[in-house]
Design a protein around this motif. Structure first.
Motif, PDB file in Angstrom:
ATOM      1  N   GLU A  72       0.811  -1.216   0.000  1.00 32.70           N
ATOM      2  CA  GLU A  72       0.000   0.000   0.000  1.00 32.70           C
ATOM      3  C   GLU A  72       0.843   1.265   0.000  1.00 32.70           C
ATOM      4  OE1 GLU A  72      -3.526   2.142   2.661  1.00 32.70           O
ATOM      5  OE2 GLU A  72      -2.838   0.113   3.160  1.00 32.70           O
ATOM      6  N   ASN A  73       1.911   1.269   0.771  1.00 33.22           N
ATOM      7  CA  ASN A  73       2.705   2.478   0.961  1.00 33.22           C
ATOM      8  C   ASN A  73       4.054   2.108   1.570  1.00 33.22           C
ATOM      9  OD1 ASN A  73       2.171   2.016   3.745  1.00 33.22           O
ATOM     10  ND2 ASN A  73       0.278   3.203   3.584  1.00 33.22           N
ATOM     11  N   PRO A  74       4.956   3.061   1.776  1.00 34.68           N
ATOM     12  CA  PRO A  74       6.258   2.711   2.344  1.00 34.68           C
ATOM     13  C   PRO A  74       6.172   1.999   3.694  1.00 34.68           C
ATOM     14  CG  PRO A  74       6.356   4.898   1.388  1.00 34.68           C
ATOM     15  CD  PRO A  74       4.918   4.481   1.343  1.00 34.68           C
ATOM     16  N   ARG A  75       5.248   2.406   4.554  1.00 35.35           N
ATOM     17  CA  ARG A  75       5.124   1.759   5.863  1.00 35.35           C
ATOM     18  C   ARG A  75       4.736   0.289   5.712  1.00 35.35           C
ATOM     19  NH1 ARG A  75       7.412   3.058  10.191  1.00 35.35           N
ATOM     20  NH2 ARG A  75       6.604   5.187  10.153  1.00 35.35           N
ATOM     21  N   ASP A  76       3.852   0.000   4.774  1.00 25.03           N
ATOM     22  CA  ASP A  76       3.428  -1.382   4.525  1.00 25.03           C
ATOM     23  C   ASP A  76       4.599  -2.215   4.012  1.00 25.03           C
ATOM     24  OD1 ASP A  76       1.773  -3.612   4.193  1.00 25.03           O
ATOM     25  OD2 ASP A  76       1.029  -2.938   2.245  1.00 25.03           O
ATOM     26  N   LEU A  77       5.371  -1.669   3.090  1.00 27.27           N
ATOM     27  CA  LEU A  77       6.543  -2.385   2.593  1.00 27.27           C
ATOM     28  C   LEU A  77       7.552  -2.599   3.719  1.00 27.27           C
ATOM     29  CD1 LEU A  77       8.417  -3.628   0.505  1.00 27.27           C
ATOM     30  CD2 LEU A  77       9.027  -1.308  -0.250  1.00 27.27           C
ATOM     31  N   LEU A  78       7.783  -1.589   4.524  1.00 29.02           N
ATOM     32  CA  LEU A  78       8.721  -1.711   5.628  1.00 29.02           C
ATOM     33  C   LEU A  78       8.311  -2.830   6.583  1.00 29.02           C
ATOM     34  CD1 LEU A  78      11.162  -0.669   7.231  1.00 29.02           C
ATOM     35  CD2 LEU A  78       9.637   1.027   8.275  1.00 29.02           C
ATOM     36  N   ALA A  79       7.020  -2.924   6.863  1.00 28.71           N
ATOM     37  CA  ALA A  79       6.532  -3.948   7.784  1.00 28.71           C
ATOM     38  C   ALA A  79       6.708  -5.357   7.225  1.00 28.71           C
ATOM     39  CB  ALA A  79       5.057  -3.701   8.101  1.00 28.71           C
ATOM     40  N   ASN A  80       6.810  -5.459   5.900  1.00 27.40           N
ATOM     41  CA  ASN A  80       6.927  -6.763   5.252  1.00 27.40           C
ATOM     42  C   ASN A  80       8.256  -6.923   4.515  1.00 27.40           C
ATOM     43  OD1 ASN A  80       4.034  -8.057   5.459  1.00 27.40           O
ATOM     44  ND2 ASN A  80       3.705  -5.890   4.952  1.00 27.40           N
ATOM     45  N   LEU A  81       9.241  -6.127   4.878  1.00 27.60           N
ATOM     46  CA  LEU A  81      10.474  -6.059   4.100  1.00 27.60           C
ATOM     47  C   LEU A  81      11.195  -7.400   4.028  1.00 27.60           C
ATOM     48  CD1 LEU A  81      11.913  -3.787   2.552  1.00 27.60           C
ATOM     49  CD2 LEU A  81      13.396  -3.470   4.528  1.00 27.60           C
ATOM     50  N   ARG A  82      11.228  -8.124   5.124  1.00 23.59           N
ATOM     51  CA  ARG A  82      11.950  -9.389   5.154  1.00 23.59           C
ATOM     52  C   ARG A  82      11.392 -10.399   4.138  1.00 23.59           C
ATOM     53  NH1 ARG A  82      15.271 -11.745   8.896  1.00 23.59           N
ATOM     54  NH2 ARG A  82      14.807 -10.069  10.383  1.00 23.59           N
ATOM     55  N   ASP A  83      10.069 -10.373   3.942  1.00 24.91           N
ATOM     56  CA  ASP A  83       9.429 -11.326   3.037  1.00 24.91           C
ATOM     57  C   ASP A  83       9.250 -10.774   1.629  1.00 24.91           C
ATOM     58  OD1 ASP A  83       9.133 -13.235   5.112  1.00 24.91           O
ATOM     59  OD2 ASP A  83       7.321 -12.205   5.811  1.00 24.91           O
ATOM     60  N   SER A  84       9.711  -9.567   1.386  1.00 24.47           N
ATOM     61  CA  SER A  84       9.529  -8.918   0.088  1.00 24.47           C
ATOM     62  C   SER A  84      10.666  -9.269  -0.866  1.00 24.47           C
ATOM     63  CB  SER A  84       9.483  -7.398   0.276  1.00 24.47           C
ATOM     64  OG  SER A  84      10.782  -6.905   0.574  1.00 24.47           O
ATOM     65  N   ALA A  85      10.591  -8.717  -2.072  1.00 21.99           N
ATOM     66  CA  ALA A  85      11.674  -8.899  -3.039  1.00 21.99           C
ATOM     67  C   ALA A  85      12.982  -8.320  -2.518  1.00 21.99           C
ATOM     68  CB  ALA A  85      11.281  -8.234  -4.365  1.00 21.99           C
ATOM     69  N   VAL A  86      12.896  -7.295  -1.671  1.00 19.51           N
ATOM     70  CA  VAL A  86      14.108  -6.748  -1.055  1.00 19.51           C
ATOM     71  C   VAL A  86      14.719  -7.770  -0.119  1.00 19.51           C
ATOM     72  CG1 VAL A  86      15.021  -4.952   0.464  1.00 19.51           C
ATOM     73  CG2 VAL A  86      13.293  -4.367  -1.257  1.00 19.51           C
ATOM     74  N   GLY A  87      13.886  -8.425   0.688  1.00 19.65           N
ATOM     75  CA  GLY A  87      14.378  -9.463   1.590  1.00 19.65           C
ATOM     76  C   GLY A  87      14.966 -10.643   0.846  1.00 19.65           C
ATOM     77  N   ARG A  88      14.334 -11.017  -0.257  1.00 22.47           N
ATOM     78  CA  ARG A  88      14.849 -12.132  -1.058  1.00 22.47           C
ATOM     79  C   ARG A  88      16.191 -11.769  -1.691  1.00 22.47           C
ATOM     80  NH1 ARG A  88       9.381 -12.239  -2.235  1.00 22.47           N
ATOM     81  NH2 ARG A  88       9.602 -11.305  -4.304  1.00 22.47           N
ATOM     82  N   LEU A  89      16.340 -10.507  -2.091  1.00 23.92           N
ATOM     83  CA  LEU A  89      17.614 -10.062  -2.644  1.00 23.92           C
ATOM     84  C   LEU A  89      18.704 -10.116  -1.566  1.00 23.92           C
ATOM     85  CD1 LEU A  89      19.162  -8.805  -5.042  1.00 23.92           C
ATOM     86  CD2 LEU A  89      18.430  -6.559  -4.213  1.00 23.92           C
ATOM     87  N   ALA A  90      18.367  -9.720  -0.372  1.00 21.71           N
ATOM     88  CA  ALA A  90      19.339  -9.752   0.727  1.00 21.71           C
ATOM     89  C   ALA A  90      19.776 -11.163   1.058  1.00 21.71           C
ATOM     90  CB  ALA A  90      18.749  -9.088   1.968  1.00 21.71           C
ATOM     91  N   ALA A  91      18.874 -12.121   0.869  1.00 17.83           N
ATOM     92  CA  ALA A  91      19.167 -13.509   1.239  1.00 17.83           C
ATOM     93  C   ALA A  91      19.947 -14.253   0.173  1.00 17.83           C
ATOM     94  CB  ALA A  91      17.854 -14.246   1.520  1.00 17.83           C
TER      95      ALA A  91
END
Length: 233
Positions: free
Chosen positions: A212-231
């Motif tokens: 929905e917005n930056p706060r929503d992405l932040l709350a789900n960052l670990r499971d997002s494409a950003v988190g997958r890139l980090a892993a």
């Protein structure tokens, strides 16, 4: 346009659009373009304008006006848009969580870059609105690219600034034009609906996931494409 120093080089990156993604400005741009067209004696519906916000100004004008027109007015229309938008600079506000999202990406070891179609002077104001320069390694604007979004030149300039390839980065944007630009580089895009584009439109354009917005992405960052890139190893 600051670059990462060689001693601080990071091997993964997150690139961000700014207008409509980190700062609540999409509808301000819509109004500014509408007024610019009206000043030129042209009546362009706001709904059509909003669906084009996120493109470079030159491409937006081309998309919304007839192909066979006299293009002598194009520069003055773009200048008028810039002048009207500038009157709203004091009213600009970041979306909830925007600064925290940039900070978390930075502190997680990512190179963080802004890749925006905004004019350089507008981008400076947007950056001051975010108050997050300590978490941003580089920023590119329309002035850094030959072609604007949905062409990928601005993203390529941002990748070059942080010394990364497209396969080592994720883009976060709010418009289908962001998704198209990143897709031309094979870079996944996380879509945010806070700029006014629906989740369905963003997914159809090729976004890998929607928040929905930056706060929503932040709350789900670990499971997002950003988190997958980090892993990734």
């Amino acid at each position: 346009m600051p670059n990462i120093g060689s001693g601080a080089r990071r091997t993964r990156g997150v690139l961000f659009d700014v207008d409509g993604t980190l700062v609540d400005s999409s509808y301000i741009h819509t109004l500014a373009w509408w007024q610019a067209f009206r000043q030129a004696g042209l009546d362009v519906p706001m709904a059509s304008i909003h669906r084009s916000v996120g493109m470079g100004g030159d491409k937006l004008v081309d998309r919304l006006l007839p192909a066979g027109r006299d293009k002598a007015l194009d520069e003055s229309i773009m200048a008028a848009h810039g002048a009207v938008f500038a009157t709203f600079w004091p009213a600009l506000r970041p979306f909830d969580g925007a600064r925290d999202l940039l900070a978390q990406c930075y502190e997680s070891g990512f190179a963080v870059a802004l890749a925006s179609s905004a004019r350089a002077q507008d981008l400076e104001v947007l950056r001051s609105t975010l108050r997050a320069d300590s978490f941003i390694h580089a920023a590119t604007s329309a002035n850094d690219a030959k072609e604007s979004k949905p062409d990928p030149d601005i993203l390529e300039a941002a990748l070059e600034a942080v010394g990364l390839q497209a396969g080592d980065a994720v883009y976060v944007g709010d418009a289908v034009w962001d998704v198209y630009a990143a897709g031309k580089l094979g870079m996944p895009t996380i879509g945010l609906t806070c700029g006014g584009t629906s989740a369905g439109e963003l997914m159809e354009a090729g976004a890998v996931e929607i928040y929905e917005n930056p706060r929503d992405l932040l709350a789900n960052l670990r499971d997002s494409a950003v988190g997958r890139l980090a892993a990734r190893s």
